[in-house]
Design a protein around this motif. Structure first.
Motif, mmCIF file in Angstrom:
data_model
loop_
_atom_site.group_PDB
_atom_site.id
_atom_site.type_symbol
_atom_site.label_atom_id
_atom_site.label_comp_id
_atom_site.label_asym_id
_atom_site.label_seq_id
_atom_site.Cartn_x
_atom_site.Cartn_y
_atom_site.Cartn_z
ATOM 1 N N VAL A 71 -2.697 11.296 34.190
ATOM 2 C CA VAL A 71 -3.084 9.910 33.921
ATOM 3 C C VAL A 71 -4.242 9.876 32.928
ATOM 4 O O VAL A 71 -4.236 9.106 31.967
ATOM 5 N N LYS A 72 -5.226 10.732 33.138
ATOM 6 C CA LYS A 72 -6.378 10.775 32.231
ATOM 7 C C LYS A 72 -5.947 11.225 30.841
ATOM 8 O O LYS A 72 -6.410 10.698 29.838
ATOM 9 N N SER A 73 -5.043 12.183 30.784
ATOM 10 C CA SER A 73 -4.555 12.683 29.503
ATOM 11 C C SER A 73 -3.808 11.582 28.745
ATOM 12 O O SER A 73 -3.982 11.410 27.551
ATOM 13 N N ARG A 74 -2.987 10.848 29.478
ATOM 14 C CA ARG A 74 -2.253 9.749 28.842
ATOM 15 C C ARG A 74 -3.206 8.666 28.355
ATOM 16 O O ARG A 74 -3.028 8.099 27.289
ATOM 17 N N ALA A 75 -4.214 8.377 29.141
ATOM 18 C CA ALA A 75 -5.196 7.367 28.749
ATOM 19 C C ALA A 75 -5.937 7.813 27.492
ATOM 20 O O ALA A 75 -6.165 7.023 26.577
ATOM 21 N N ALA A 76 -6.293 9.082 27.446
ATOM 22 C CA ALA A 76 -6.987 9.603 26.263
ATOM 23 C C ALA A 76 -6.072 9.544 25.048
ATOM 24 O O ALA A 76 -6.498 9.189 23.947
ATOM 25 N N GLY A 77 -4.805 9.877 25.247
ATOM 26 C CA GLY A 77 -3.838 9.801 24.147
ATOM 27 C C GLY A 77 -3.674 8.377 23.654
ATOM 28 O O GLY A 77 -3.590 8.121 22.452
ATOM 29 N N PHE A 78 -3.645 7.445 24.595
ATOM 30 C CA PHE A 78 -3.543 6.036 24.237
ATOM 31 C C PHE A 78 -4.747 5.613 23.401
ATOM 32 O O PHE A 78 -4.612 4.929 22.392
ATOM 33 N N GLU A 79 -5.932 6.035 23.832
ATOM 34 C CA GLU A 79 -7.147 5.694 23.090
ATOM 35 C C GLU A 79 -7.113 6.277 21.680
ATOM 36 O O GLU A 79 -7.480 5.611 20.718
ATOM 37 N N ARG A 80 -6.657 7.523 21.542
ATOM 38 C CA ARG A 80 -6.572 8.148 20.214
ATOM 39 C C ARG A 80 -5.595 7.388 19.322
ATOM 40 O O ARG A 80 -5.875 7.115 18.163
ATOM 41 N N ARG A 81 -4.424 7.044 19.891
ATOM 42 C CA ARG A 81 -3.430 6.304 19.106
ATOM 43 C C ARG A 81 -3.967 4.940 18.697
ATOM 44 O O ARG A 81 -3.775 4.488 17.574
#
Length: 118
Positions: A23-33
């Protein structure tokens, strides 16, 4: 502190550490995108602004050129300049037609003089 996930029946269950990391990884990926998209959007806006400024400069240059070409154009506003330009073009077209008619007339006279030995 243990993270929980809400389920449709309003009960909560604990997230496993691997799920929590996902979940944290996906959130970080979302923020980067999101940041990348914002950056691309900002760059696009800057490019659009620069293009608009270049177009505006080109228009100003063309108006200044018209003001130099059209007699009395330097003293005219843009609307009056365009009207004067239209009139000037019509005037030039009339002059061209007149020159063509005169040239044709003079050529005929010249040909007739040659026929009669003149």
């Amino acid at each position: 502190m243990e993270e929980t996930l809400a389920t449709p029946d309003a009960t909560r269950r604990s997230l496993s550490p691997s799920c929590s990391a996902t979940v944290k990884s996906r959130a970080a990926g979302f923020e980067r995108r999101t940041k990348r998209r914002l950056s691309e959007t900002n760059a696009s806006v800057r490019e659009d602004r620069e293009e608009a400024e270049e177009e505006e400069d080109e228009v100003k240059e063309k108006i200044e050129a018209l003001q130099r070409i059209i007699p009395g154009g330097a003293a005219l506003g843009v609307d009056a300049l365009f009207e004067e330009t239209a009139g000037y073009i019509l005037s030039l077209q009339c002059q061209i037609k007149t020159i063509k008619v005169l040239t044709s007339f003079l050529q005929r006279i010249d040909q007739e003089d040659m026929k009669f030995g003149g």
